[in-house]
Design a protein around this motif. Sequence first.
Motif, PDB file in Angstrom:
ATOM      1  N   VAL A 142       0.878  -1.169   0.000  1.00 12.21           N
ATOM      2  CA  VAL A 142       0.000   0.000   0.000  1.00 12.21           C
ATOM      3  C   VAL A 142       0.917   1.221   0.000  1.00 12.21           C
ATOM      4  O   VAL A 142       1.613   1.481   0.982  1.00 12.21           O
ATOM      5  CB  VAL A 142      -0.922   0.009   1.235  1.00 12.21           C
ATOM      6  CG1 VAL A 142      -1.801   1.259   1.234  1.00 12.21           C
ATOM      7  CG2 VAL A 142      -1.784  -1.248   1.272  1.00 12.21           C
ATOM      8  N   ARG A 143       0.943   1.940  -1.104  1.00  9.55           N
ATOM      9  CA  ARG A 143       1.860   3.071  -1.260  1.00  9.55           C
ATOM     10  C   ARG A 143       1.094   4.394  -1.142  1.00  9.55           C
ATOM     11  O   ARG A 143       0.170   4.662  -1.898  1.00  9.55           O
ATOM     12  CB  ARG A 143       2.562   3.011  -2.618  1.00  9.55           C
ATOM     13  CG  ARG A 143       3.392   1.747  -2.802  1.00  9.55           C
ATOM     14  CD  ARG A 143       4.060   1.716  -4.174  1.00  9.55           C
ATOM     15  NE  ARG A 143       4.888   0.534  -4.342  1.00  9.55           N
ATOM     16  CZ  ARG A 143       5.544   0.231  -5.456  1.00  9.55           C
ATOM     17  NH1 ARG A 143       5.456   1.053  -6.517  1.00  9.55           N
ATOM     18  NH2 ARG A 143       6.285  -0.863  -5.523  1.00  9.55           N
ATOM     19  N   PHE A 144       1.514   5.211  -0.184  1.00 11.30           N
ATOM     20  CA  PHE A 144       0.888   6.524   0.012  1.00 11.30           C
ATOM     21  C   PHE A 144       1.617   7.532  -0.877  1.00 11.30           C
ATOM     22  O   PHE A 144       2.641   8.096  -0.497  1.00 11.30           O
ATOM     23  CB  PHE A 144       0.972   6.930   1.481  1.00 11.30           C
ATOM     24  CG  PHE A 144       0.262   5.980   2.404  1.00 11.30           C
ATOM     25  CD1 PHE A 144      -1.109   6.063   2.579  1.00 11.30           C
ATOM     26  CD2 PHE A 144       0.964   4.982   3.078  1.00 11.30           C
ATOM     27  CE1 PHE A 144      -1.774   5.177   3.418  1.00 11.30           C
ATOM     28  CE2 PHE A 144       0.310   4.094   3.925  1.00 11.30           C
ATOM     29  CZ  PHE A 144      -1.059   4.187   4.085  1.00 11.30           C
ATOM     30  N   VAL A 145       1.068   7.748  -2.062  1.00 10.89           N
ATOM     31  CA  VAL A 145       1.742   8.604  -3.036  1.00 10.89           C
ATOM     32  C   VAL A 145       1.204  10.033  -3.031  1.00 10.89           C
ATOM     33  O   VAL A 145       1.830  10.940  -3.574  1.00 10.89           O
ATOM     34  CB  VAL A 145       1.621   8.013  -4.459  1.00 10.89           C
ATOM     35  CG1 VAL A 145       2.340   6.677  -4.543  1.00 10.89           C
ATOM     36  CG2 VAL A 145       0.154   7.859  -4.867  1.00 10.89           C
ATOM     37  N   GLY A 146       0.040  10.238  -2.427  1.00  9.69           N
ATOM     38  CA  GLY A 146      -0.570  11.556  -2.461  1.00  9.69           C
ATOM     39  C   GLY A 146      -0.301  12.409  -1.244  1.00  9.69           C
ATOM     40  O   GLY A 146      -0.599  13.601  -1.237  1.00  9.69           O
ATOM     41  N   THR A 147       0.275  11.818  -0.207  1.00 15.87           N
ATOM     42  CA  THR A 147       0.592  12.558   1.013  1.00 15.87           C
ATOM     43  C   THR A 147       1.986  12.168   1.482  1.00 15.87           C
ATOM     44  O   THR A 147       2.444  11.043   1.238  1.00 15.87           O
ATOM     45  CB  THR A 147      -0.407  12.249   2.144  1.00 15.87           C
ATOM     46  OG1 THR A 147      -0.484  10.833   2.333  1.00 15.87           O
ATOM     47  CG2 THR A 147      -1.791  12.779   1.817  1.00 15.87           C
ATOM     48  N   LEU A 148       2.642  13.083   2.147  1.00 14.06           N
ATOM     49  CA  LEU A 148       3.981  12.820   2.668  1.00 14.06           C
ATOM     50  C   LEU A 148       3.903  12.372   4.125  1.00 14.06           C
ATOM     51  O   LEU A 148       3.076  12.849   4.891  1.00 14.06           O
ATOM     52  CB  LEU A 148       4.854  14.076   2.571  1.00 14.06           C
ATOM     53  CG  LEU A 148       5.156  14.587   1.153  1.00 14.06           C
ATOM     54  CD1 LEU A 148       5.978  15.872   1.222  1.00 14.06           C
ATOM     55  CD2 LEU A 148       5.913  13.527   0.359  1.00 14.06           C
ATOM     56  N   GLY A 149       4.802  11.468   4.484  1.00  6.20           N
ATOM     57  CA  GLY A 149       4.872  11.011   5.861  1.00  6.20           C
ATOM     58  C   GLY A 149       3.903   9.887   6.146  1.00  6.20           C
ATOM     59  O   GLY A 149       3.281   9.304   5.251  1.00  6.20           O
ATOM     60  N   ILE A 150       3.757   9.587   7.445  1.00  8.66           N
ATOM     61  CA  ILE A 150       2.906   8.488   7.902  1.00  8.66           C
ATOM     62  C   ILE A 150       1.540   9.039   8.300  1.00  8.66           C
ATOM     63  O   ILE A 150       1.472   9.953   9.116  1.00  8.66           O
ATOM     64  CB  ILE A 150       3.559   7.767   9.101  1.00  8.66           C
ATOM     65  CG1 ILE A 150       4.935   7.225   8.696  1.00  8.66           C
ATOM     66  CG2 ILE A 150       2.656   6.647   9.606  1.00  8.66           C
ATOM     67  CD1 ILE A 150       5.712   6.613   9.850  1.00  8.66           C
TER      68      ILE A 150
END
Length: 203
Positions: A142-150
Amino acid sequence: MAYGDSIYGLVAYSADGVPGEGPEITAPDLMKYLPDYYQGVPEMEAVQASAGRACGEVAYAMADSDDQKTLESATWGLSRWERMLGLASDPNKSYATRREMIKAKLRGSGTTTPEMIRRTASAFSEGDVEVVEVPGAYSFEVRFVGTLGIPANMAGLIQIMEEIKPAHLDYSFVYSYTWWDSLKSLTWNGAHGKTWNELRVYE
């Protein structure tokens, strides 16, 4: 009946759910509906003020009850959404966190697909998410590409993920952080006032 499930719970908490801080209730001025000869009579003014407060509380209760039908405006009614979806209700969590869990559960209903997992994770990150299957490894990322960080409520996302993913599949999370090149426009003075964690998610 639990406290908060009835009208008694409506006027005990503010919109932010802080105990002790009552909501703003507008009491109508009932004196203006009476003949002029009642104006200035202390007893009548006291009676109408009391009746006005009661009318204001009823009007607030009706509007507040209406708010519970919509997830974005629900407060004390979130417990009903949670019961309906089989989620544990924790009043110590913020309304925003509980709404995230409910949204994710709603998006995660039905047959589990990469698109469902993507929508579920997006509900927590409030940004674009990619789900990448790892061939031959029985897992996906699951890659969070639209937001930075956790994302803030990772514990909630993991809980929902465990409920909706196929039992035989493993998964991992991939987070996005600031590239060094994107910090070139930042002066030393600008960077000096930020913590390392703030720089890692600097946009």
